[in-house]
Enzyme design. Sequence first.
Site, short mmCIF file in Angstrom:
data_model
loop_
_atom_site.label_atom_id
_atom_site.label_comp_id
_atom_site.label_asym_id
_atom_site.label_seq_id
_atom_site.Cartn_x
_atom_site.Cartn_y
_atom_site.Cartn_z
N GLU A 106 -22.86 3.97 -23.44
CA GLU A 106 -22.62 4.09 -22.00
C GLU A 106 -23.44 5.24 -21.44
O GLU A 106 -23.63 6.27 -22.10
CB GLU A 106 -21.12 4.33 -21.75
CG GLU A 106 -20.70 4.30 -20.30
CD GLU A 106 -19.18 4.30 -20.14
OE1 GLU A 106 -18.52 3.51 -20.86
OE2 GLU A 106 -18.67 5.10 -19.35
N ASP A 108 -23.58 7.36 -17.81
CA ASP A 108 -22.71 7.52 -16.65
C ASP A 108 -23.24 8.45 -15.57
O ASP A 108 -23.70 9.56 -15.85
CB ASP A 108 -21.35 8.13 -17.06
CG ASP A 108 -20.53 7.21 -17.92
OD1 ASP A 108 -20.76 6.01 -17.90
OD2 ASP A 108 -19.64 7.73 -18.62
N GLU A 110 -20.90 9.84 -12.42
CA GLU A 110 -19.58 9.82 -11.79
C GLU A 110 -19.55 10.89 -10.71
O GLU A 110 -19.82 12.06 -10.98
CB GLU A 110 -18.47 10.07 -12.81
CG GLU A 110 -18.29 8.92 -13.79
CD GLU A 110 -17.15 9.18 -14.77
OE1 GLU A 110 -16.31 8.29 -14.94
OE2 GLU A 110 -17.13 10.27 -15.37
#
Length: 293
Positions: A106, A108, A110
């Site tokens: 993953e 990311d 955010e």
Amino acid sequence: MKAGALLAVVVAVVLLGGAAATPPHKPVDVQFEKNYVPTWAEDHIHYLNGGWEVQLSLDKSTGTGFHTRGSYLFGHFSMQIKLVGGDSAGTVTAFYLSSQNSEHDEIDFEFLGNRTGEPYILQTNVFSGGKGDREQRIYLWFDPTKDYHSYSVLWNLYMIAFFVDDTPIRVFKNSKDLGVRYPFDQPMKLYSSLWNADDWATRGGQEKTDWSKAPFVASYRGFYVDGCEASAEAKVCATQGARWWDQKEFQDLDGEQYRRLAWVRKEHTIYNYCTDRERYATMSPECTRDHDV
């Protein structure tokens, strides 16, 4: 060599050097439905201008999100986002790549909501083989709620580079030789979502979502995907070596980009797992290579 020819060579070298990790052309603008579909709560996704722009809406009943139709092994993945304005404490707007298994990979972005007047926090993370815990947090140096800004990831066999507009904010290099797993053989979909995370998102959960300010709205555009599409079973990209982001000049940042990354580290970084000795007794082996310290 004649002066004119020498000048041409110098200019060419400068241009190639300055192109490192930067796309050679701007992403082609396409409509949402070409590459993306809703993930959940489709009634909280609003389509504008014939699908050239979408808005995600969060209220007390639910958030919402979308993902790509296909999965990808390597590429350049970008999205233009205008974040939730006003009092957004407790909310998280996410843009990320993720594979679909227990030992997942993953990558990311955010965006952690804030009280009115406080700066937005951007948290990045990289999971490889199911292991994450590589959080870094920065304050953005502009108001991301006033206009669209581009957030992008360059992912190839050599590195994962995170960009805000054209500024690199993080590099995670392939450090398999140091015993660090690197995402290279699991196709990933792109996801984006807007959801409530007031148990942790703002000041460690001390600031709760003020539902009287709902609905919270994040806006998106620029839905082009510049990646190598692969099946869920694929282990290598069929076009490996043939795309611009696989070429030698994109195996690392250039000098100017590293100077800009150093500026982000010095002026805007507020948390870095590499320097957290309370959490980790020893520094992870990739940190020095990634210019994190």
